[in-house]
Design a protein around this motif. Structure first.
Motif, mmCIF file in Angstrom:
data_model
loop_
_atom_site.group_PDB
_atom_site.id
_atom_site.type_symbol
_atom_site.label_atom_id
_atom_site.label_comp_id
_atom_site.label_asym_id
_atom_site.label_seq_id
_atom_site.Cartn_x
_atom_site.Cartn_y
_atom_site.Cartn_z
ATOM 1 N N GLU A 183 25.635 32.835 -33.638
ATOM 2 C CA GLU A 183 25.751 33.488 -32.334
ATOM 3 C C GLU A 183 26.411 34.855 -32.418
ATOM 4 O O GLU A 183 26.380 35.624 -31.452
ATOM 5 N N GLU A 184 26.977 35.195 -33.570
ATOM 6 C CA GLU A 184 27.646 36.483 -33.745
ATOM 7 C C GLU A 184 26.800 37.493 -34.515
ATOM 8 O O GLU A 184 27.184 38.653 -34.650
ATOM 9 N N GLU A 187 25.475 40.791 -32.630
ATOM 10 C CA GLU A 187 26.560 41.712 -32.286
ATOM 11 C C GLU A 187 27.124 42.382 -33.535
ATOM 12 O O GLU A 187 27.432 43.583 -33.517
ATOM 13 N N ARG A 188 27.266 41.620 -34.613
ATOM 14 C CA ARG A 188 27.809 42.195 -35.850
ATOM 15 C C ARG A 188 26.868 43.264 -36.414
ATOM 16 O O ARG A 188 27.311 44.355 -36.805
#
Length: 255
Positions: A183-184, A187-188
């Motif tokens: 889920e990251e 964004e990363r």
């Protein structure tokens, strides 16, 4: 029918998504052509990201259903198309290209990731070159780039035994640069792309060019090329501004 490749190009960052989730984003000839076109349309970007649609696969490989009945001549042409239209365009893109590996990255998918400058994997990613399982070998630079990235012994084991590495294992051998939660991931990768877009553009392009010579030329030739690239940056706006800002103890304003 949905397009096989989506392109979201806003401001300085381009996001390319292989959009065949029902086929685990496998690469057909049509998909390769669409990916090639997307890469051509992002030449002015300051950073590019590549990922796959859905939660299962980055790119699960080339489409075996398409390849199974190819003649030797047709197979050579398919390999050449993959090299010329995708792998060389990624490796030779003016901007840094980041692979956001969100699931399976097998065969041609692993090769796409290898052609990128940076690789970020989600925790559920699995990466490998399992072509020997279907009686062939990597054809889009998998052996050449893999051996240069992870070392000869590790690359041979991955190819000879069709090893599939978990994200953690890929990180341990240097196949990816970092691993984040699923889920990251978006964004990363977005943060990395934004950070790259803020870097001095001409100098960053020169750095990428110099890195390509690390594996393509003898050390002496690579050193000489790096020296020419370095000296050619002097007189550019970003060099003048960057050094002036350093001396003046302020943040630089790059083009």
């Amino acid at each position: 029918m949905p397009k096989p490749v989506d392109l979201d190009h806003t401001a300085d960052i381009a996001r390319i998504t292989i959009n065949r989730p029902d086929s685990l984003n496998a690469l057909t000839k049509e998909t390769i052509e669409a990916l090639s076109d997307a890469l051509d349309r992002t030449q002015d970007a300051r950073a590019v990201t590549i990922t796959g649609a859905g939660d299962e696969a980055f790119i699960a490989g080339a489409d075996i259903g398409y390849m199974q009945d190819l003649s030797t001549t047709e197979a050579y042409e398919f390999a050449k198309i993959g090299h010329d239209k995708v792998m060389r365009k990624i490796a030779g893109h003016p901007a840094p290209v980041i692979a956001a590996i969100n699931g399976y990255a097998f065969g041609g998918g692993c090769e796409v990731a290898l052609a990128c400058d940076l690789r970020v994997a989600s925790e559920n990613a699995t990466i490998g070159q399992p072509e020997l399982d279907v009686g062939i070998i990597p054809s889009w630079g998998g052996i050449q780039r893999l051996a240069r990235l992870v070392g000869d012994e590790r690359a041979r084991r991955m190819v000879f035994f069709s090893q599939r590495l978990s994200a953690k294992e890929a990180l341990e051998v240097g196949l990816v640069g970092e691993v984040v939660a699923q889920e990251e991931l978006d964004e990363r990768v977005r943060t990395l792309a934004e950070d790259l877009a803020d870097r001095p553009k001409i100098a960053l392009q020169a750095a990428k060019e110099a890195f390509t010579r690390v594996h393509e030329a003898p050390l002496s030739a690579g050193l000489a090329y790096e020296q020419r690239l370095w000296s050619g940056l002097f007189g550019t706006h970003d060099q003048r501004e960057g050094m002036a800002a350093f001396v003046e103890k302020r943040d630089p304003i790059f083009e």
